[in-house]
Design a protein around this motif. Structure first.
Motif, PDB file in Angstrom:
ATOM      1  N   THR A   1     -39.856  -4.089  17.824  1.00 58.79           N
ATOM      2  CA  THR A   1     -38.581  -4.005  17.942  1.00 58.79           C
ATOM      3  C   THR A   1     -37.828  -5.017  18.914  1.00 58.79           C
ATOM      4  N   GLY A   2     -36.755  -5.376  18.528  1.00 55.64           N
ATOM      5  CA  GLY A   2     -36.259  -6.198  19.630  1.00 55.64           C
ATOM      6  C   GLY A   2     -34.544  -5.928  19.554  1.00 55.64           C
ATOM      7  N   THR A   3     -33.742  -6.937  20.536  1.00 55.49           N
ATOM      8  CA  THR A   3     -32.500  -6.559  20.358  1.00 55.49           C
ATOM      9  C   THR A   3     -31.697  -7.020  19.070  1.00 55.49           C
ATOM     10  N   TRP A   4     -32.472  -7.749  18.574  1.00 53.66           N
ATOM     11  CA  TRP A   4     -31.737  -8.160  16.755  1.00 53.66           C
ATOM     12  C   TRP A   4     -32.465  -8.019  15.686  1.00 53.66           C
ATOM     13  N   PHE A   5     -33.863  -7.481  15.731  1.00 50.43           N
ATOM     14  CA  PHE A   5     -34.710  -7.352  14.920  1.00 50.43           C
ATOM     15  C   PHE A   5     -35.668  -6.003  14.971  1.00 50.43           C
ATOM     16  N   ASP A   6     -36.006  -5.756  13.759  1.00 48.45           N
ATOM     17  CA  ASP A   6     -36.955  -4.506  13.525  1.00 48.45           C
ATOM     18  C   ASP A   6     -38.256  -4.660  12.745  1.00 48.45           C
ATOM     19  N   LEU A   7     -39.385  -4.944  13.196  1.00 51.92           N
ATOM     20  CA  LEU A   7     -40.409  -5.410  12.015  1.00 51.92           C
ATOM     21  C   LEU A   7     -41.332  -4.096  12.125  1.00 51.92           C
TER      22      LEU A   7
END
Length: 166
Positions: free
Chosen positions: A114-120
């Motif tokens: 997970t990041g500030t603009w994505f979730d994988l």
């Protein structure tokens, strides 16, 4: 119209041992018993709810790490589950039917970033599901299941009442 209702209560003890985390790595082992309700056709008025007894054992390792912008978690688990009375899809009957005991042995793994603009996220399970008496494979019980999910997100250019929509 015919109606039948029933109720029951069951203790489902489970013990787990976790070791760690050591630099984000945690080892685990668990064993427990549980239950699964059987097909509603086996429910009769005035009798206890029929349960199938489940015994499960698993052991694995998990990892978690992150920075200000990205978090990573991963898990790998080996498992064995025994059910004393199982339901399986019987193509001759065209529905789930009651069978004797079954055992499922396998591995399950998953990763999430997970990041500030994505979730994988992705997960995979490998399973060998067999009948206890014949050791034949259970029909229609998949030996491989894989799933992946991805989402991207950001603030939209709309800001009703001063709050950006995401």
């Amino acid at each position: 119209d015919t109606r039948a209702s029933t109720g029951s209560m069951l203790m489902q003890p489970r013990a787990s041992l976790l070791l760690g985390p050591f630099s984000g790595v945690t080892f685990s082992v668990s064993r427990g018993t549980g239950a699964r309700s059987l097909d509603p056709q086996y429910v009769a008025q005035g009798y206890d709810t029929p349960f199938a007894k489940v015994t499960a054992t698993d052991g694995g390792v998990s990892f978690a790490s992150g920075t200000d912008t990205v978090e990573v978690t991963a898990r790998s688990t080996f498992f064995q589950t025994h059910v004393d009375q199982d339901l399986f899809f019987n193509q001759t009957e065209g529905r789930a039917t009651l069978a004797g005991g079954t055992t499922r042995t396998g591995w399950s793994g998953n990763v999430r970033v997970t990041g500030t603009w994505f979730d994988l996220a992705t997960s995979m399970t490998l399973t060998r599901a067999t009948f206890d008496d014949t050791h034949l494979l259970i029909p229609y019980a998949p030996s491989l299941v894989h799933r992946s999910d991805a989402s991207l997100f950001s603030d939209l250019p709309l800001a009703p009442m001063g709050h950006a929509l995401r």
